[in-house]
Write a protein that holds these residues in place. Structure first.
Motif, PDB file in Angstrom:
ATOM      1  N   UNK A  17       0.865  -1.180   0.000  1.00 30.58           N
ATOM      2  CA  UNK A  17       0.000   0.000   0.000  1.00 30.58           C
ATOM      3  C   UNK A  17       0.902   1.231   0.000  1.00 30.58           C
ATOM      4  N   UNK A  18       0.762   2.127  -0.960  1.00 27.72           N
ATOM      5  CA  UNK A  18       1.621   3.316  -0.995  1.00 27.72           C
ATOM      6  C   UNK A  18       1.408   4.174   0.242  1.00 27.72           C
ATOM      7  N   UNK A  19       2.487   4.712   0.767  1.00 26.26           N
ATOM      8  CA  UNK A  19       2.405   5.576   1.931  1.00 26.26           C
ATOM      9  C   UNK A  19       3.738   6.240   2.198  1.00 26.26           C
ATOM     10  N   UNK A  20       3.743   7.166   3.122  1.00 25.62           N
ATOM     11  CA  UNK A  20       4.975   7.846   3.493  1.00 25.62           C
ATOM     12  C   UNK A  20       5.976   6.857   4.074  1.00 25.62           C
ATOM     13  N   UNK A  21       5.486   5.892   4.822  1.00 27.74           N
ATOM     14  CA  UNK A  21       6.315   4.828   5.384  1.00 27.74           C
ATOM     15  C   UNK A  21       5.906   3.506   4.747  1.00 27.74           C
ATOM     16  N   UNK A  22       6.824   2.547   4.750  1.00 24.93           N
ATOM     17  CA  UNK A  22       6.607   1.301   4.029  1.00 24.93           C
ATOM     18  C   UNK A  22       5.478   0.459   4.598  1.00 24.93           C
ATOM     19  N   UNK A  23       4.627  -0.061   3.702  1.00 29.00           N
ATOM     20  CA  UNK A  23       3.530  -0.947   4.104  1.00 29.00           C
ATOM     21  C   UNK A  23       3.486  -2.132   3.149  1.00 29.00           C
ATOM     22  N   UNK A  24       4.396  -3.122   3.330  1.00 29.31           N
ATOM     23  CA  UNK A  24       4.437  -4.269   2.420  1.00 29.31           C
ATOM     24  C   UNK A  24       3.238  -5.193   2.585  1.00 29.31           C
ATOM     25  N   UNK A  25       2.969  -5.969   1.533  1.00 33.48           N
ATOM     26  CA  UNK A  25       1.903  -6.956   1.552  1.00 33.48           C
ATOM     27  C   UNK A  25       2.407  -8.287   1.033  1.00 33.48           C
ATOM     28  N   UNK A  26       1.651  -9.354   1.282  1.00 34.75           N
ATOM     29  CA  UNK A  26       2.024 -10.690   0.829  1.00 34.75           C
ATOM     30  C   UNK A  26       0.801 -11.588   0.909  1.00 34.75           C
ATOM     31  N   UNK A  27       0.895 -12.758   0.290  1.00 32.59           N
ATOM     32  CA  UNK A  27      -0.117 -13.801   0.426  1.00 32.59           C
ATOM     33  C   UNK A  27       0.586 -15.027   0.995  1.00 32.59           C
ATOM     34  N   UNK A  45      -4.779   6.250   6.354  1.00 33.14           N
ATOM     35  CA  UNK A  45      -5.748   5.343   6.973  1.00 33.14           C
ATOM     36  C   UNK A  45      -6.889   5.046   5.997  1.00 33.14           C
ATOM     37  N   UNK A  46      -7.256   6.020   5.181  1.00 38.89           N
ATOM     38  CA  UNK A  46      -8.263   5.788   4.156  1.00 38.89           C
ATOM     39  C   UNK A  46      -7.805   4.761   3.132  1.00 38.89           C
ATOM     40  N   UNK A  47      -6.503   4.773   2.792  1.00 40.32           N
ATOM     41  CA  UNK A  47      -5.979   3.764   1.865  1.00 40.32           C
ATOM     42  C   UNK A  47      -6.056   2.370   2.482  1.00 40.32           C
ATOM     43  N   UNK A  48      -5.806   2.260   3.795  1.00 36.56           N
ATOM     44  CA  UNK A  48      -5.946   0.978   4.480  1.00 36.56           C
ATOM     45  C   UNK A  48      -7.413   0.547   4.506  1.00 36.56           C
ATOM     46  N   UNK A  49      -8.311   1.506   4.672  1.00 43.46           N
ATOM     47  CA  UNK A  49      -9.739   1.188   4.643  1.00 43.46           C
ATOM     48  C   UNK A  49     -10.134   0.681   3.256  1.00 43.46           C
ATOM     49  N   UNK A  50      -9.631   1.312   2.208  1.00 42.64           N
ATOM     50  CA  UNK A  50      -9.948   0.870   0.847  1.00 42.64           C
ATOM     51  C   UNK A  50      -9.429  -0.546   0.598  1.00 42.64           C
ATOM     52  N   UNK A  96       0.565   3.888   8.799  1.00 45.40           N
ATOM     53  CA  UNK A  96       0.303   5.241   8.294  1.00 45.40           C
ATOM     54  C   UNK A  96       1.034   6.288   9.121  1.00 45.40           C
ATOM     55  N   UNK A  97       1.120   7.477   8.590  1.00 47.09           N
ATOM     56  CA  UNK A  97       1.725   8.583   9.329  1.00 47.09           C
ATOM     57  C   UNK A  97       0.956   8.858  10.615  1.00 47.09           C
ATOM     58  N   UNK A  98       1.641   9.301  11.672  1.00 44.30           N
ATOM     59  CA  UNK A  98       0.929   9.699  12.891  1.00 44.30           C
ATOM     60  C   UNK A  98       0.220  11.036  12.673  1.00 44.30           C
ATOM     61  N   UNK A  99      -0.813  11.329  13.482  1.00 44.87           N
ATOM     62  CA  UNK A  99      -1.566  12.581  13.315  1.00 44.87           C
ATOM     63  C   UNK A  99      -0.871  13.766  13.987  1.00 44.87           C
ATOM     64  N   UNK A 100       0.332  14.061  13.542  1.00 50.52           N
ATOM     65  CA  UNK A 100       1.059  15.199  14.084  1.00 50.52           C
ATOM     66  C   UNK A 100       0.466  16.499  13.544  1.00 50.52           C
ATOM     67  N   UNK A 101       0.602  17.596  14.274  1.00 50.98           N
ATOM     68  CA  UNK A 101       0.126  18.877  13.735  1.00 50.98           C
ATOM     69  C   UNK A 101       0.726  19.140  12.357  1.00 50.98           C
ATOM     70  N   UNK A 102      -0.104  19.493  11.423  1.00 53.57           N
ATOM     71  CA  UNK A 102       0.342  19.727  10.059  1.00 53.57           C
ATOM     72  C   UNK A 102       0.346  18.489   9.189  1.00 53.57           C
ATOM     73  N   UNK A 103       0.121  17.298   9.788  1.00 58.01           N
ATOM     74  CA  UNK A 103       0.140  16.049   9.032  1.00 58.01           C
ATOM     75  C   UNK A 103      -1.165  15.252   9.189  1.00 58.01           C
ATOM     76  N   UNK A 104      -2.176  15.868   9.771  1.00 51.77           N
ATOM     77  CA  UNK A 104      -3.423  15.154  10.014  1.00 51.77           C
ATOM     78  C   UNK A 104      -4.061  14.709   8.703  1.00 51.77           C
ATOM     79  N   UNK A 105      -3.982  15.545   7.663  1.00 55.14           N
ATOM     80  CA  UNK A 105      -4.559  15.162   6.377  1.00 55.14           C
ATOM     81  C   UNK A 105      -3.849  13.948   5.785  1.00 55.14           C
ATOM     82  N   UNK A 106      -2.521  13.871   5.943  1.00 50.94           N
ATOM     83  CA  UNK A 106      -1.761  12.711   5.460  1.00 50.94           C
ATOM     84  C   UNK A 106      -2.164  11.466   6.247  1.00 50.94           C
TER      85      UNK A 106
END
Length: 322
Positions: free
Chosen positions: A180-190, A220-225, A205-215
């Motif tokens: 899953x694409x992200x600021x930090x690595x999120x590998x997948x496998x079967x 998290x939305x990509x993980x939901x998808x 996913x990125x932490x909800x730091x001030x200025x990064x809440x949208x990221x």
């Protein structure tokens, strides 16, 4: 004994302090009621929602001493809402089919690789079948490959420095799956678990730091998808989500049908971060989420040296769907 002249001043001060406490808690609870995460500092406060009982209780005491009855009612309403929302969120229940495999799954954020040695010792002692490692930079990745390659010969990794690297280690054969694409690595496998395909996905996913809440919200939305796309399949999503059940963006993931293993095991509020204050004070932001064909028997929270996260080890069982 205080003079009569000072009593109104103290009463006003008590009311003012209580009102400020109630106002802050009310903003957070309003976002929780509206099922949104809001803007800074609301997402940060939501991570510690159960602990908002403390300022609300202080305000209640101040209101009682000041005989501020509207404030007392305000505090009782807030305490009632807090008690309601502290209850576990998400689906539970047991799979109906027969058991085909028992697994031990470990997830650990090793904080820029600093806790690599502690993680290796834990893996050797606990012998998990699957290991999800976050913030595993180049040195950590190489050390895990060197020391655990014999017991966990199968791996999928997104290499990176600092917090960007992540790796999945497995006793079971793995085949490639898109990360899953992200600021930090999120590998997948079967994984091939005794002839059953299990989709594995690491979350970070990125932490909800001030200025990064949208990221944070977007990742998290990509993980939901991803979870929604896997609905109906056999899925295991684990890692450092930088979110608790009190965050709307995390609840959206649970709404796809995945279930939190810690909740199934009766430990839905045990903190994993920050490790220095857990288990007395903190938030559960490290999770193992399961599709409905898994059951969970136990969840253990392990203290590792040199990291700000506690590791989470769960024992789960895969069932054949009826």
């Amino acid at each position: 004994m205080s003079s009569p002249a000072k009593r109104p001043v103290r009463r006003r001060a008590g009311i003012w302090i209580a009102a400020v406490l109630f106002a802050v808690v009310s903003v957070v609870m309003g976002c929780r009621l509206a099922d949104v995460d809001g803007i800074t500092p609301v997402p940060q406060f939501l991570a510690f929602l159960p602990w908002l009982v403390a300022p609300t209780g202080v305000g209640l005491v101040l209101g009682l001493f000041a005989r501020w009855w509207p404030g007392v009612v305000w505090s009782v309403v807030l305490l009632g809402l807090l008690a309601w929302f502290i209850e576990p969120y998400g689906k539970s229940g047991e799979p109906g089919g027969p058991a085909v495999a028992s697994l031990r799954v470990l997830t650990s954020n090793v904080e820029f690789g600093q806790a690599t040695g502690a993680l290796i010792d834990t893996v050797r002692r606990e012998r998990p079948d699957l290991v999800f490692v976050q913030e595993c930079e180049y040195t950590c990745d190489a050390e895990l490959k060197r020391t655990l390659g014999g017991t966990h010969p199968h791996r999928r990794a997104v290499e990176g420095g600092g917090s960007a690297g992540s790796v999945i280690l497995s006793r079971f054969p793995l085949r490639a799956a898109d990360p899953i694409p992200g600021t930090m690595g999120m590998p997948g496998a079967v994984a091939d678990v005794r002839g059953h395909a299990v989709r594995l996905q690491l979350a970070h996913p990125m932490p909800p730091l001030p200025g990064q809440v949208d990221v944070w919200r977007r990742e998290l939305g990509a993980l939901r998808d991803f979870a929604a796309e896997q609905a109906g399949g056999t899925t295991l999503l684990a890692g450092d989500f930088n979110a608790s059940q009190d965050h709307a963006a995390f609840r959206r993931i649970l709404d796809t049908g995945l279930r939190d293993a810690a909740r199934l095991a009766g430990d839905d509020r045990t903190p994993t971060w920050p490790a220095r204050t857990a288990p007395t004070l903190g938030a559960q932001i490290d999770h193992v989420l399961l599709s409905s064909d898994f059951s969970a028997q136990t969840a253990r929270f392990l203290d590792l040296a040199d990291t700000d996260h506690r590791a989470l080890l769960v024992r789960i069982t895969l069932h054949v769907r009826p």
